[in-house]
Structure formats: structure tokens, C-alpha cells
Design a protein around this motif. Structure first.
Motif, PDB file in Angstrom:
ATOM      1  N   LYS A   1     -42.792   0.760  34.490  1.00 38.44           N
ATOM      2  CA  LYS A   1     -41.677   1.497  33.642  1.00 38.44           C
ATOM      3  C   LYS A   1     -40.971   0.793  33.992  1.00 38.44           C
ATOM      4  O   LYS A   1     -40.083   0.092  34.904  1.00 38.44           O
ATOM      5  CB  LYS A   1     -41.430   2.749  34.338  1.00 38.44           C
ATOM      6  CG  LYS A   1     -40.220   3.597  33.338  1.00 38.44           C
ATOM      7  CD  LYS A   1     -38.776   3.021  33.988  1.00 38.44           C
ATOM      8  CE  LYS A   1     -37.955   4.001  33.259  1.00 38.44           C
ATOM      9  NZ  LYS A   1     -36.581   3.698  34.072  1.00 38.44           N
TER      10      LYS A   1
ATOM     11  N   GLY B   1     -32.264   9.787  31.995  1.00 39.99           N
ATOM     12  CA  GLY B   1     -32.625   8.799  32.575  1.00 39.99           C
ATOM     13  C   GLY B   1     -34.454   8.996  32.948  1.00 39.99           C
ATOM     14  O   GLY B   1     -34.854   8.662  33.994  1.00 39.99           O
TER      15      GLY B   1
ATOM     16  N   ASP C   1     -37.945   7.322  33.861  1.00 43.70           N
ATOM     17  CA  ASP C   1     -38.978   7.780  34.819  1.00 43.70           C
ATOM     18  C   ASP C   1     -40.014   8.918  35.395  1.00 43.70           C
ATOM     19  O   ASP C   1     -41.076   8.454  36.017  1.00 43.70           O
ATOM     20  CB  ASP C   1     -37.697   7.965  35.902  1.00 43.70           C
ATOM     21  CG  ASP C   1     -36.183   6.546  36.466  1.00 43.70           C
ATOM     22  OD1 ASP C   1     -37.058   5.481  35.740  1.00 43.70           O
ATOM     23  OD2 ASP C   1     -35.185   7.160  37.128  1.00 43.70           O
TER      24      ASP C   1
ATOM     25  N   GLY D   1     -28.051   7.443  40.877  1.00 38.23           N
ATOM     26  CA  GLY D   1     -28.235   7.365  39.416  1.00 38.23           C
ATOM     27  C   GLY D   1     -29.820   6.480  39.294  1.00 38.23           C
ATOM     28  O   GLY D   1     -30.576   6.491  37.933  1.00 38.23           O
TER      29      GLY D   1
END
Ligand code: ADP
Ligand code: ASP
Ligand code: MG
Length: 589
Positions: free
Chosen positions: A7, A151, A154, A209
Motif C-alpha cells: 500500500k 486514512g 490502510d 495517525g
């Protein structure tokens, strides 16, 4: 053939050169004999740009249209990445969430993955094609595009690694790995070689984060080892696996959630169902609350405080106003100028003295603690935003997080491939569903409350140092939000230690000129543990609901990603346990 998921975050695909560099990494992995899935985020700060554009049009964009807009960021990157791989002479195909069959619920902007159909992915992979998957997006049952929350790429990566039973899941980002705290805030932070799922879950949900917390839920649930590393260097990075780096360290990392808001409902009738009324209204708006603290009721009334993300304050207050009316509470107050500083470590579950070490350090640095909550593996304090950076640096130093671990990490747990296909299949049916591992009762504890302590630096340190010096193992600690410059400090201690603890507390109270000290040796602590307990805002609600229906009043609450604990009157322990077991029967995994 081994399968690898890679990723690349926004910074790692910020321009064409970086996209080409990422493409080369994917090609190298394929040349080393792997099937390769590449998950990409939107380029650079593109998602922020899109959010700002929407805000220029309206303050309250529709969530569905927001998802339509935000999902375009990833669509740009997948196309460019596929072109890059093609230009470098290899075969690639880009796929959106819908094309991969990532089915989610319909909670726009915070959707949860329900299932992923792997046929199309497998077919491409079997043909030797590198699959470029759009992160962060899916599709609901009505074909609407959804996104998984900021986010969320992920989570796409780890979910794909889980369904494809990948041998490795590599998260390439703009730091070398997971650090003891955000290295951009504290340069002295140290990179961890390894961090456990539970610690990473807590750190991520408390503000670190670097990983989307829900990606770690998947990783833990499906046993996916994650490797976080830099796009721009060859440093080995950090493994996120079952075992911590050093099980004997009380604290592994610290996190800062800078933009928090505190809300207090004042004078709430202290009866069963009151907490439920408040939190059900908030959960109905899909807002996760943290640091729930209820003052032990005086004159039949209690103050209930909690924190939410600052950006969610306006919506939270809608719920609060309606709860105040419905319950006939006295009113509410809020403070949107607060930050949450937390320390996390599996080791603290079995060590005493961790909390007072943190409180002492903060006191010596002149940081005023506004609220405290603890759970087995974390301690959170709320402080004013101006003191947040100082508080983070102070706790990082107090636990010497910059120093390498004394003990070597244990060998890494077995990779995902070890689950049998049947096992994986049955677990996949509710990908991001709630999974409860255990419901338990601890009736060996007692409660101690020090009322009306001055809301000034150093009080918590003074109280808990005194109690801990005598070797009492303090368990749950909560400090309510100060009303009129005074706060309440409540903790649980082993029942046998209560008389001693009360006497010690009485000494401190005399010195501080506060009090009284109240206590109860008849309390029962009930714990529900599982995965993703906080992000499934419904868990605490279901506990409140079950207990309220049984006429049982909740005296203390704490929540973490892996456990929700409540304390009730001791005589209700057995009944409460039975109720909770019944409530969570269906979610038992
Ligand atoms: P990506 O776009 O690759 O997903 P993110 O910005 O989401 O990258 O995450 C990486 C950032 O996370 C880092 O630049 C760092 O500032 C921040 N961060 C916060 N906490 C931590 C931590 N404990 N360890 C490493 N990075 C952290
Ligand atoms: N592009 C999305 C975001 O910025 C998802 C991600 O990068 O993980 O939040
Ligand atoms: Mg990220």
C-alpha cells in the motif's frame, strides 16, 4: 505462489516520479516471484483539497455526495499507477472499490466493509497481472459509492490481505515505521521494531495517525502481519504482529489527539438508563465518544462528561440538547480547547505505579489534568490544547520511550496463511462485524472516591503516589471534569486493600483541604472484550441498555479498543453478568 499486498500512501504517490518509483517496487516484488496487489491513496493532499472544495460550496455537504467526490482522488492514482507499470513494461489493471467487489454498509464517509468478492482479483492475479486497487472506497447494496473514513486506504490494504490470505502486507509511507510517538511532533521519538496489534489499535485510535485503527482490527482478527516502512528509504521498518516489542516495558508508545472537545451534562438524574439515553442519541449520529466519566451521584444527580473529536462537536451538541430535555438534567457545558494525551502498553496491565509515574511527571511540568480515564493497557489524560505538546513530551520522557528496549522481541507469530480456508471463510462473512471474545465479572474490587479535589496540577499525583507507596494495586482510575474548580477522583482497588486506601486517602484529603472520601466495598466490575470495541460505538450502548433493562445503575465506565468495563453495585454483579452474556451471545467469536 506467494501473494503480497503493497500500500502506498498519499505522499508516496504525490507526483509522477514517486508513482514511477512505487511502480518499480511493485514490479520488483513480482519479479521476486510474488503475485502483487498494489493499494493506493489519493495523490499528496488531494483528499484535503476535495474536502476544502466541498466546504467552499456548503457547510453541510450531503455525505453521499462527499463520498462521490472523495473517491475520485483514489481513482486518479490507480489509473496513473497502472499506466506507470505498463510504461515500465509490465501488465497491470486498475480497479475501483466497486470493481473489486468491496461491499460496505451505507454509513457514508465512515462505511464499514461487509464483504469482498475475490473472483475478479484472483483471475487477474492468476494471469500474472499486477492489480492496482483503489484504497478507501467501496460500494453499498444500492450501488452507492462509499468511503471508509480518513486514512481508510490502510484498511483496504489489510482487508485485501486478509481475504486473499496474503503472505505479506507492506504499508509504504513517509516515515520509516511506527514510532513511540509522532516523530514530526517529538523528534526524540524512537522507531519501534515491533508493536503488538492491541497496542497499535489503541495508539491508532488515540491519535497515532500512521495507521487507520480499523486496519489493525482486521489484522488482529485475521492474523495479518503488517510491515510499515518508508517509501523513500530501505530501513527495515516496524512489524505489527501479536507480540509486543518488549513485554516487560510498561509503556510502548504515546499518542496525542490534539483536536478534542469535552462535553459535560450537569445534574443528570442518577438512575438506570440515564447513560443510555445520552449515548444512544450520540451513537445514532455515528459519533464515537471517548473518556466517558460519570461522577458518582450526589443527591441523586450525577455529572456525565465525555470527549469527542472537535469537528464532531456541533452534531454531538444536537444530541446532548435533546438528552438534557428528555432526562430533565440541569444543563450542559463544553470546552473545545482540549487535547488528549495517552500512553499505551501491554506491560502496564501487570505492573503497579504506572499511572502515578505519569501524573507525577505531568505535575512537575506544571500540566493541569482536566480528566483522567484508564483501562488495562492505556492511560488517557485530557489537558488544555496549549499544554498538549508539553504533556506529550513530558510523558515520553517519563517512560524513557526514546531508549531502545532492554529485552529482545519474541519471535513473530505465525502469518495469515496458517488459518484453514474454512476458518477464513466463516470469519469473512462479517468482515468488519463486531467480535466479542469474553464477558467477565470481577467481584474482588472496591471503589474509593475523593470528592471535591482542587482542579490544579499535582493533585492526582499526590493522591495516587500515597496510595501506591503502600503497595495497593489501583485498577480503574477516573477523574471527572472539574465543576466550579473542583473535581472528583475515583478508583477501584482490591477489596482487601480498601480500609488501608481509605485511610491513606483521608490523609491526603486533610492536607489538601478537600473531601469527603467515600467508598463502597460492594462493587462489581464487568468487562466485555473483543476487537474494535470503541469504533463500534454500539458496544457501550448495548451494555447500558442491557443493564438499564435489568434495573442496574452504572457507576463507572471505561472504554478502550479491546475492552469496555463498567462498575455496578456489588449485589447486582451476577445478574449483570447474565444479562451481558445474553446480550453479546450472537457476537461471540
Ligand atoms: P500515508 O499518506 O502514507 O497514509 P499518513 O500521513 O496517513 O501517511 O501517516 C504517516 C504520518 O503519521 C507520519 O508522517 C507521521 O507524522 C504520523 N504519525 C503519527 N503518529 C505516528 C507514529 N506513532 N509513528 C509514525 N508516524 C506517526
Ligand atoms: N485519501 C484518503 C485520505 O486522505 C484515504 C487515505 O489516504 O488513506 O484520507
Ligand atoms: Mg494514512
Amino acid at each position: 505462489m506467494p501473494l503480497i499486498v503493497q500500500k502506498f500512501g498519499g505522499t508516496s504517490v504525490a507526483d509522477s516520479q514517486k508513482i514511477l518509483a512505487a511502480a518499480r517496487k511493485a514490479i520488483r516484488a513480482q519479479q521476486q516471484g510474488n503475485q502483487v496487489v498494489v493499494v493506493v491513496s489519493a495523490m499528496g493532499k488531494n483528499t484535503d483539497v476535495l474536502v476544502d472544495l466541498a466546504r467552499e460550496i456548503t457547510d453541510r455537504p450531503s455525505a453521499r455526495e462527499m463520498d462521490m467526490l472523495l473517491s475520485t482522488g483514489e481513482q486518479v492514482s490507480i489509473a496513473l499507477m497502472a499506466m506507470a507499470i505498463d510504461a515500465l513494461g509490465n501488465q497491470a489493471v486498475s480497479m475501483t472499490g466497486a470493481q473489486m467487489g468491496i461491499r460496505t454498509d451505507s454509513t457514508h464517509t465512515k462505511a464499514r466493509i461487509q464483504s469482498i468478492s475475490t473472483d475478479r482479483l484472483r483471475q487477474a492475479l492468476d494471469e500474472g497481472i499486477i492489480v492496482i486497487a483503489a484504497g478507501f472506497q467501496g460500494i453499498d447494496e444500492h450501488q452507492n459509492i462509499t468511503t471508509l473514513g480518513r486514512g481508510g486506504s490502510d484498511t483496504t490494504a489489510v482487508a485485501l490481505a486478509a481475504v486473499l490470505r496474503a503472505d505479506a502486507c507492506e504499508i509504504y509511507t513517509d516515515v520509516d515505521g511506527v514510532y513511540t510517538t509522532d516523530p514530526r511532533v517529538l523528534p526524540e521519538a524512537r522507531m519501534l521494531r515491533q508493536v503488538s496489534y492491541d497496542e497499535m489499535l489503541e495508539l491508532a485510535s488515540l491519535g497515532a495517525g500512521v495507521m487507520h485503527s480499523r486496519s489493525i482490527e482486521f489484522a488482529k482478527k485475521f492474523g495479518v502481519p503488517i510491515h510499515v516502512r518508508s517509501s523513500f528509504s530501505d530501513i527495515p521498518g516496524t512489524l505489527i504482529v501479536a507480540e509486543p516489542e518488549d513485554a516487560e516495558q510498561p509503556v510502548s508508545g504515546a499518542a496525542l489527539a490534539k483536536d478534542e472537545a469535552r462535553v459535560t451534562l450537569l445534574g443528570v438524574p442518577d438512575r438506570p438508563g440515564a447513560s443510555l439515553a445520552i449515548f444512544a442519541k450520540i451513537a445514532a449520529r455515528n459519533i464515537a465518544v471517548d473518556m466517558i466519566v460519570q461522577n458518582v451521584g450526589a443527591q441523586g444527580k450525577a455529572d456525565v462528561s465525555f470527549t469527542v473529536l472537535r469537528e464532531e462537536l456541533p452534531t454531538t451538541l444536537e444530541a446532548v440538547r435533546s438528552a438534557v430535555d428528555e432526562l430533565g438534567a440541569d444543563g450542559w457545558s463544553q470546552d473545545d480547547n482540549v487535547s488528549k494525551v495517552s500512553v499505551v502498553g501491554l506491560g502496564m496491565a501487570t505492573q503497579s505505579g504506572v499511572a502515578e509515574r505519569m501524573f507525577r511527571a505531568l505535575a512537575d511540568a506544571g500540566v493541569n489534568i482536566l480528566m483522567i480515564t484508564t483501562s488495562e493497557i492505556k492511560i488517557s489524560v485530557l489537558v488544555s490544547r496549549e499544554q498538549a505538546a508539553l504533556a506529550l513530551r513530558t510523558v515520553h520522557q517519563a517512560f524513557e520511550l526514546h531508549k531502545p528496549p532492554v529485552h529482545a522481541p519474541r519471535p513473530v507469530a505465525a502469518p495469515a496463511g496458517s488459518a484453514t480456508p474454512l476458518e477464513v471463510l466463516s470469519r469473512l462473512q462479517s468482515m468488519e462485524g463486531l467480535r466479542i471474545n469474553d464477558v467477565s465479572l470481577d467481584d474482588t474490587q472496591a471503589r474509593l472516591t475523593i470528592n471535591s479535589v482542587p482542579d490544579t496540577p499535582g493533585v492526582a499525583a499526590q493522591v495516587f503516589e500515597r496510595i501506591a507507596r503502600d503497595g495497593v494495586l489501583v485498577d480503574m482510575i477516573v477523574q471527572s471534569c472539574g465543576v466550579g474548580g473542583r473535581a472528583n477522583l475515583t478508583c477501584t482497588v482490591p477489596r482487601g486493600d480498601l480500609p488501608r486506601s481509605v485511610a491513606l486517602a483521608a490523609e491526603v484529603v486533610r492536607e489538601l483541604g478537600c473531601g469527603p472520601v467515600t467508598s463502597s466495598d460492594q462493587v462489581a466490575k464487568l468487562s466485555v472484550s473483543g476487537i474494535g470495541m470503541r469504533s463500534h460505538a454500539g458496544v457501550a450502548i448495548r451494555m447500558f441498555q442491557a443493564l438499564s433493562e435489568a434495573g442496574i445503575n452504572v457507576e463507572m465506565v471505561n472504554t478502550s479498543e479491546v475492552q469496555v468495563n463498567v462498575v455496578v453495585e456489588g449485589r447486582h454483579g451476577g445478574a449483570a453478568l447474565a444479562r451481558l452474556e445474553e446480550t453479546f451471545q450472537a457476537a461471540r467469536g
